[in-house]
Design a protein around this motif. Structure first.
Motif, PDB file in Angstrom:
ATOM      1  N   LEU A 191       0.845  -1.191   0.000  1.00 13.75           N
ATOM      2  CA  LEU A 191       0.000   0.000   0.000  1.00 13.75           C
ATOM      3  C   LEU A 191       0.880   1.240   0.000  1.00 13.75           C
ATOM      4  CD1 LEU A 191      -2.784   1.405   0.339  1.00 13.75           C
ATOM      5  CD2 LEU A 191      -2.446   1.211   2.816  1.00 13.75           C
ATOM      6  N   THR A 192       0.627   2.149  -0.937  1.00 14.69           N
ATOM      7  CA  THR A 192       1.360   3.411  -1.009  1.00 14.69           C
ATOM      8  C   THR A 192       0.373   4.558  -0.815  1.00 14.69           C
ATOM      9  OG1 THR A 192       1.089   3.555  -3.412  1.00 14.69           O
ATOM     10  CG2 THR A 192       3.046   2.420  -2.588  1.00 14.69           C
ATOM     11  N   VAL A 193       0.692   5.457   0.121  1.00 18.55           N
ATOM     12  CA  VAL A 193      -0.174   6.582   0.446  1.00 18.55           C
ATOM     13  C   VAL A 193       0.665   7.851   0.431  1.00 18.55           C
ATOM     14  CG1 VAL A 193      -1.864   7.518   2.081  1.00 18.55           C
ATOM     15  CG2 VAL A 193      -1.518   5.053   1.939  1.00 18.55           C
ATOM     16  N   ALA A 194       0.116   8.942  -0.112  1.00 24.08           N
ATOM     17  CA  ALA A 194       0.821  10.225  -0.162  1.00 24.08           C
ATOM     18  C   ALA A 194      -0.200  11.345  -0.186  1.00 24.08           C
ATOM     19  CB  ALA A 194       1.736  10.308  -1.384  1.00 24.08           C
ATOM     20  N   ASP A 195       0.201  12.505   0.332  1.00 27.25           N
ATOM     21  CA  ASP A 195      -0.644  13.684   0.240  1.00 27.25           C
ATOM     22  C   ASP A 195       0.128  14.804  -0.439  1.00 27.25           C
ATOM     23  OD1 ASP A 195       1.127  14.591   2.122  1.00 27.25           O
ATOM     24  OD2 ASP A 195      -0.329  14.836   3.731  1.00 27.25           O
ATOM     25  N   GLY A 201     -10.464  -6.753   0.269  1.00 21.95           N
ATOM     26  CA  GLY A 201     -10.934  -5.395   0.474  1.00 21.95           C
ATOM     27  C   GLY A 201     -11.006  -5.008   1.940  1.00 21.95           C
ATOM     28  N   VAL A 202     -11.330  -5.975   2.804  1.00 25.67           N
ATOM     29  CA  VAL A 202     -11.402  -5.693   4.243  1.00 25.67           C
ATOM     30  C   VAL A 202     -10.021  -5.328   4.777  1.00 25.67           C
ATOM     31  CG1 VAL A 202     -11.997  -6.662   6.486  1.00 25.67           C
ATOM     32  CG2 VAL A 202     -13.377  -7.231   4.476  1.00 25.67           C
ATOM     33  N   THR A 203      -8.994  -6.032   4.319  1.00 26.78           N
ATOM     34  CA  THR A 203      -7.628  -5.728   4.762  1.00 26.78           C
ATOM     35  C   THR A 203      -7.205  -4.342   4.319  1.00 26.78           C
ATOM     36  OG1 THR A 203      -7.074  -8.088   4.606  1.00 26.78           O
ATOM     37  CG2 THR A 203      -5.246  -6.534   4.696  1.00 26.78           C
ATOM     38  N   LEU A 204      -7.534  -3.987   3.077  1.00 30.60           N
ATOM     39  CA  LEU A 204      -7.191  -2.660   2.577  1.00 30.60           C
ATOM     40  C   LEU A 204      -7.928  -1.572   3.350  1.00 30.60           C
ATOM     41  CD1 LEU A 204      -5.653  -1.017   0.452  1.00 30.60           C
ATOM     42  CD2 LEU A 204      -7.595  -1.314  -1.073  1.00 30.60           C
ATOM     43  N   LYS A 259      -8.091   3.016   7.138  1.00 28.37           N
ATOM     44  CA  LYS A 259      -8.956   3.726   8.083  1.00 28.37           C
ATOM     45  C   LYS A 259      -8.190   4.600   9.074  1.00 28.37           C
ATOM     46  CE  LYS A 259     -13.094   2.963  10.859  1.00 28.37           C
ATOM     47  NZ  LYS A 259     -14.048   1.939  11.372  1.00 28.37           N
ATOM     48  N   PRO A 260      -7.071   4.141   9.682  1.00 30.23           N
ATOM     49  CA  PRO A 260      -6.338   5.034  10.592  1.00 30.23           C
ATOM     50  C   PRO A 260      -5.651   6.188   9.872  1.00 30.23           C
ATOM     51  CG  PRO A 260      -5.785   2.718  10.993  1.00 30.23           C
ATOM     52  CD  PRO A 260      -6.504   2.785   9.692  1.00 30.23           C
ATOM     53  N   LEU A 261      -5.395   6.064   8.572  1.00 28.84           N
ATOM     54  CA  LEU A 261      -4.677   7.098   7.832  1.00 28.84           C
ATOM     55  C   LEU A 261      -5.598   8.223   7.385  1.00 28.84           C
ATOM     56  CD1 LEU A 261      -2.464   4.765   5.614  1.00 28.84           C
ATOM     57  CD2 LEU A 261      -1.918   5.742   7.847  1.00 28.84           C
ATOM     58  N   ALA A 262      -6.840   7.896   7.073  1.00 28.54           N
ATOM     59  CA  ALA A 262      -7.816   8.914   6.635  1.00 28.54           C
ATOM     60  C   ALA A 262      -9.128   8.684   7.361  1.00 28.54           C
ATOM     61  CB  ALA A 262      -8.004   8.853   5.124  1.00 28.54           C
ATOM     62  N   ARG A 304     -15.420   8.361   8.135  1.00 26.39           N
ATOM     63  CA  ARG A 304     -16.576   8.843   8.891  1.00 26.39           C
ATOM     64  C   ARG A 304     -17.619   9.447   7.956  1.00 26.39           C
ATOM     65  NH1 ARG A 304     -12.597  10.505  12.800  1.00 26.39           N
ATOM     66  NH2 ARG A 304     -12.571  12.598  11.860  1.00 26.39           N
ATOM     67  N   ARG A 305     -17.147  10.200   6.952  1.00 24.72           N
ATOM     68  CA  ARG A 305     -18.101  10.759   5.992  1.00 24.72           C
ATOM     69  C   ARG A 305     -18.815   9.669   5.212  1.00 24.72           C
ATOM     70  NH1 ARG A 305     -13.901  14.614   5.214  1.00 24.72           N
ATOM     71  NH2 ARG A 305     -13.200  13.454   3.366  1.00 24.72           N
ATOM     72  N   ARG A 306     -18.076   8.641   4.823  1.00 23.23           N
ATOM     73  CA  ARG A 306     -18.705   7.560   4.080  1.00 23.23           C
ATOM     74  C   ARG A 306     -19.707   6.802   4.948  1.00 23.23           C
ATOM     75  NH1 ARG A 306     -15.387   2.508   1.673  1.00 23.23           N
ATOM     76  NH2 ARG A 306     -15.494   1.927   3.866  1.00 23.23           N
ATOM     77  N   GLN A 307     -19.364   6.625   6.242  1.00 22.00           N
ATOM     78  CA  GLN A 307     -20.279   5.931   7.134  1.00 22.00           C
ATOM     79  C   GLN A 307     -21.566   6.723   7.337  1.00 22.00           C
ATOM     80  OE1 GLN A 307     -18.580   5.033  10.945  1.00 22.00           O
ATOM     81  NE2 GLN A 307     -20.302   3.753  11.584  1.00 22.00           N
TER      82      GLN A 307
END
Length: 257
Positions: A208-212, A227-230, A235-238, A243-246
């Motif tokens: 997994l690669t994440v950047a802002d 998909g659950v693992t991803l 979730k802790p990163l964004a 929360r908005r999606r929920q």
């Protein structure tokens, strides 16, 4: 270098023949790679002024290391350190070539093989192999960074290494009684063979690669491609996005009722 010496150096360039110009360009390119690596290392030291041994922020310049990185001496504990002290590349003799190998590994869609990259950099293949294993160890233990603004995430794959594996040896020793392993032999993964098959992803490691937009980056090894693992990794990163999606899903479910 003094200003007069530098002027004489520039004047001497006009007397070079074409072959000498090519050699000079190669030398300048190598020096530029070293300078870029040293600049990145020293930028880390300028951001964090604390001594890696005692945490004191008082320091003084104390010459340079063998790799031309600025060395500092702590006023508190009297120990010397640089931007590489305590880091994963603290004992590498060629940080400039390590940066080239790192860009080839993570910055390209098709990284070169260990042997090809070793020949390109003039290094032993075992050295390039150790560097890649060092990067993988840091990817697996990297801590979560703080992301803000626009966050981009993607998934890449690295072929799992089976170097030194003996899983096929029992089958070749006694093929009539020992069944072959479910994993194909790596010599069969060619552009004309298994590489074009969808089943190849089963034997590749997901990363997994994440950047802002602010420059924060994260590389993390995922245990599987579910998909659950991803979602658990993201979730802790964004958390705000989840929360908005929920809330959106709750409103949609409430409207159906």
């Amino acid at each position: 270098m003094l200003h007069s010496d530098f002027r004489r150096f520039l004047d001497a360039l006009d007397r070079l023949n074409p072959a000498q110009i090519v050699d000079a360009q190669s030398k300048i390119r190598d020096l530029r790679q070293k300078t870029e690596a040293i600049s990145e290392i020293e930028a880390r030291t300028n951001q964090d002024h604390k001594c890696p041994f005692c945490g004191d922020e008082r320091r003084q310049k104390w010459g340079r290391t063998r790799t031309k990185v600025q060395r500092y001496r702590c006023t508190g504990c009297q120990k010397t350190y640089s931007g590489r002290t305590g880091s994963a590349i603290g004992r590498l003799h060629r940080p400039d070539l390590f940066m080239v190998a790192l860009r080839d590994m993570l910055g390209t869609a098709t990284p070169q093989s260990v042997r090809k990259l070793g020949r390109r950099l003039g290094l032993n293949k075992n050295t390039v192999w150790r560097w890649r294993m060092l990067v993988f160890s840091k990817i697996g233990t990297s801590s979560a960074a703080r992301f803000s603004g626009i966050v981009e995430a993607d998934e890449t794959f690295q072929r799992e290494s089976r170097k030194g594996s003996r899983e096929w040896a029992p089958h070749f020793a006694n093929p009539k009684t020992v069944a072959p392993p479910p994993r194909p032999r790596w010599e069969g993964f060619t552009t004309q063979g298994l590489k074009v098959m969808r089943g190849l992803l089963k034997w590749q490691l997901p990363i997994l690669t994440v950047a802002d937009r602010g420059g924060a980056r994260l590389f993390r090894r995922l245990p599987n491609r579910k998909g659950v693992t991803l979602e658990r990794a993201m979730k802790p990163l964004a958390p705000s996005a989840f929360r908005r999606r929920q809330r959106l899903q709750e409103r949609r479910s409430g409207g159906r009722d």
